[in-house]
Design a protein around this motif. Structure first.
Motif, PDB file in Angstrom:
ATOM      1  N   UNK A  18       0.796  -1.331   0.004  1.00  0.00           N
ATOM      2  CA  UNK A  18       0.090   0.030   0.111  1.00  0.00           C
ATOM      3  C   UNK A  18       0.918   1.254   0.008  1.00  0.00           C
ATOM      4  N   UNK A  19       0.528   2.156  -0.778  1.00  0.00           N
ATOM      5  CA  UNK A  19       1.410   3.427  -0.870  1.00  0.00           C
ATOM      6  C   UNK A  19       0.438   4.599  -1.030  1.00  0.00           C
ATOM      7  N   UNK A  20       0.981   5.707  -0.697  1.00  0.00           N
ATOM      8  CA  UNK A  20       0.491   7.221  -0.919  1.00  0.00           C
ATOM      9  C   UNK A  20       0.923   7.733  -2.079  1.00  0.00           C
ATOM     10  N   UNK A  21      -0.016   8.088  -2.792  1.00  0.00           N
ATOM     11  CA  UNK A  21      -0.034   8.816  -4.207  1.00  0.00           C
ATOM     12  C   UNK A  21      -0.458  10.214  -4.264  1.00  0.00           C
ATOM     13  N   UNK A  22      -0.528  10.979  -5.263  1.00  0.00           N
ATOM     14  CA  UNK A  22      -1.014  12.278  -5.245  1.00  0.00           C
ATOM     15  C   UNK A  22      -2.225  12.467  -4.535  1.00  0.00           C
ATOM     16  N   UNK A  23      -2.162  13.809  -3.988  1.00  0.00           N
ATOM     17  CA  UNK A  23      -3.073  14.059  -2.976  1.00  0.00           C
ATOM     18  C   UNK A  23      -3.667  13.383  -1.915  1.00  0.00           C
ATOM     19  N   UNK A  59      -5.487   5.194   7.163  1.00  0.00           N
ATOM     20  CA  UNK A  59      -4.404   4.925   6.822  1.00  0.00           C
ATOM     21  C   UNK A  59      -3.652   4.117   7.703  1.00  0.00           C
ATOM     22  N   UNK A  60      -2.490   3.466   7.393  1.00  0.00           N
ATOM     23  CA  UNK A  60      -1.622   2.814   8.360  1.00  0.00           C
ATOM     24  C   UNK A  60      -1.126   3.635   9.372  1.00  0.00           C
ATOM     25  N   UNK A  98      -3.502  10.681   4.606  1.00  0.00           N
ATOM     26  CA  UNK A  98      -4.623  10.687   3.696  1.00  0.00           C
ATOM     27  C   UNK A  98      -5.643   9.877   3.841  1.00  0.00           C
ATOM     28  N   UNK A  99      -6.274   9.392   2.907  1.00  0.00           N
ATOM     29  CA  UNK A  99      -7.619   8.483   3.205  1.00  0.00           C
ATOM     30  C   UNK A  99      -7.281   7.005   3.515  1.00  0.00           C
TER      31      UNK A  99
END
Length: 129
Positions: A18-23, A59-60, A98-99
């Motif tokens: 799982x990764x964070x991307x834009x916004x 989020x984690x 984030x989300x």
């Protein structure tokens, strides 16, 4: 050591990260991690409770490996894409902002897992397919 379909030794475990991307949205990558790789971690803990975050976006809480011992789950990321986690697939949770993601148990009502928090700036050894 596991083997592939042809019977040759497989030096990797299946993994999804799982990764964070834009916004600060959440996405995932499919890949693998090498077996017998030392990971810089100070502790681990087990959990069986499934009532607290099932189906709730989050989020984690930290970068961590999540090793499923029992159960089958469907994870959903920000754009609605899904993947299945079950024993034999390592989840690497790097979506710490984030989300986040949601998960739900499929085919049962149990999820036994071990969390291995990663130290800051520690390599997670993930290799995308």
């Amino acid at each position: 050591m596991s083997t592939d379909q042809a019977g040759t030794p497989n030096n990797y475990l299946k993994a999804i990260r799982l990764i964070n991307i834009e916004e600060n949205k959440c996405a995932f990558e499919i890949g693998k991690i090498p077996i017998r790789q030392h990971i810089n971690a100070n502790y681990f803990f087990a959990q069986t409770d499934v009532s607290t975050l099932e189906k709730i976006p989050h989020p984690a809480p930290r970068r961590q490996y999540v090793i499923t011992l029992k159960g089958k789950l469907r994870f959903t990321v920000s754009n609605g894409d899904t993947f299945i986690i079950e024993p034999g697939i390592v989840l690497i949770a790097n979506d710490t902002a984030g989300e986040g993601h949601t998960w739900e148990i499929v085919g049962g009502n149990e999820w036994e897992r071990i969390y291995i928090p990663l130290e800051d700036n520690t390599n997670d050894y993930f290799m995308a397919d």
